[in-house]
Design a protein around this motif. Sequence first.
Motif, PDB file in Angstrom:
ATOM      1  N   UNK A 172     -51.409  20.289   4.886  1.00 41.80           N
ATOM      2  CA  UNK A 172     -50.134  19.754   5.340  1.00 41.80           C
ATOM      3  C   UNK A 172     -49.381  19.149   4.141  1.00 41.80           C
ATOM      4  N   UNK A 173     -48.066  19.148   4.275  1.00 40.37           N
ATOM      5  CA  UNK A 173     -47.220  18.594   3.227  1.00 40.37           C
ATOM      6  C   UNK A 173     -46.158  17.683   3.841  1.00 40.37           C
ATOM      7  N   UNK A 174     -45.729  16.712   3.053  1.00 33.13           N
ATOM      8  CA  UNK A 174     -44.608  15.870   3.461  1.00 33.13           C
ATOM      9  C   UNK A 174     -43.334  16.481   2.911  1.00 33.13           C
ATOM     10  N   UNK A 175     -42.299  16.501   3.752  1.00 32.01           N
ATOM     11  CA  UNK A 175     -40.995  16.971   3.292  1.00 32.01           C
ATOM     12  C   UNK A 175     -39.933  15.959   3.713  1.00 32.01           C
ATOM     13  N   UNK A 176     -38.937  15.845   2.860  1.00 35.96           N
ATOM     14  CA  UNK A 176     -37.787  15.009   3.187  1.00 35.96           C
ATOM     15  C   UNK A 176     -36.562  15.711   2.619  1.00 35.96           C
ATOM     16  N   UNK A 177     -35.531  15.830   3.440  1.00 35.05           N
ATOM     17  CA  UNK A 177     -34.314  16.527   3.035  1.00 35.05           C
ATOM     18  C   UNK A 177     -33.184  15.516   2.921  1.00 35.05           C
ATOM     19  N   UNK A 178     -32.501  15.555   1.793  1.00 32.04           N
ATOM     20  CA  UNK A 178     -31.344  14.702   1.543  1.00 32.04           C
ATOM     21  C   UNK A 178     -30.119  15.604   1.435  1.00 32.04           C
ATOM     22  N   UNK A 179     -29.036  15.212   2.080  1.00 32.35           N
ATOM     23  CA  UNK A 179     -27.778  15.968   1.995  1.00 32.35           C
ATOM     24  C   UNK A 179     -26.720  15.040   1.395  1.00 32.35           C
ATOM     25  N   UNK A 180     -26.282  15.381   0.172  1.00 29.11           N
ATOM     26  CA  UNK A 180     -25.344  14.521  -0.550  1.00 29.11           C
ATOM     27  C   UNK A 180     -24.298  15.386  -1.246  1.00 29.11           C
ATOM     28  N   UNK A 181     -23.044  15.145  -0.948  1.00 29.45           N
ATOM     29  CA  UNK A 181     -21.919  15.803  -1.617  1.00 29.45           C
ATOM     30  C   UNK A 181     -22.108  17.319  -1.741  1.00 29.45           C
ATOM     31  N   UNK A 182     -22.455  17.967  -0.659  1.00 32.35           N
ATOM     32  CA  UNK A 182     -22.594  19.411  -0.646  1.00 32.35           C
ATOM     33  C   UNK A 182     -23.922  19.933  -1.179  1.00 32.35           C
ATOM     34  N   UNK A 183     -24.755  19.058  -1.703  1.00 33.26           N
ATOM     35  CA  UNK A 183     -26.079  19.458  -2.196  1.00 33.26           C
ATOM     36  C   UNK A 183     -27.123  19.195  -1.124  1.00 33.26           C
ATOM     37  N   UNK A 184     -28.167  20.018  -1.125  1.00 28.27           N
ATOM     38  CA  UNK A 184     -29.297  19.830  -0.226  1.00 28.27           C
ATOM     39  C   UNK A 184     -30.533  19.667  -1.101  1.00 28.27           C
ATOM     40  N   UNK A 185     -31.024  18.440  -1.172  1.00 27.25           N
ATOM     41  CA  UNK A 185     -32.192  18.123  -1.997  1.00 27.25           C
ATOM     42  C   UNK A 185     -33.431  18.093  -1.120  1.00 27.25           C
TER      43      UNK A 185
END
Length: 99
Positions: A1-14
Amino acid sequence: MIYIKVYRVQGEVLLAACDEELLGKTFREGELKLEVKERFYKGELVEEDALESLLEEATIANLTGERCVRKAIELGYVDEDRVLRIQGIPHAQMAKMFL
């Protein structure tokens, strides 16, 4: 298993992703230091196959751990020769370039 976190900032998807057992640990080798911080990486706990759709959407990714980095290499998002290893732990960053 893995941890994931998605950030959406100024048109970018981190996408921040790390192997489950690495969360909260710090690795050092020479001048290099890799901190797998909970506040950055800890989001949803998922199977590594979930990385495929997440990497497809991401414009930037920080990947830490054997499973995360191996999957990104298999999918063609990371060049194996560009993977950094700190105390044996693989870390890779990806940025998609749009022309």
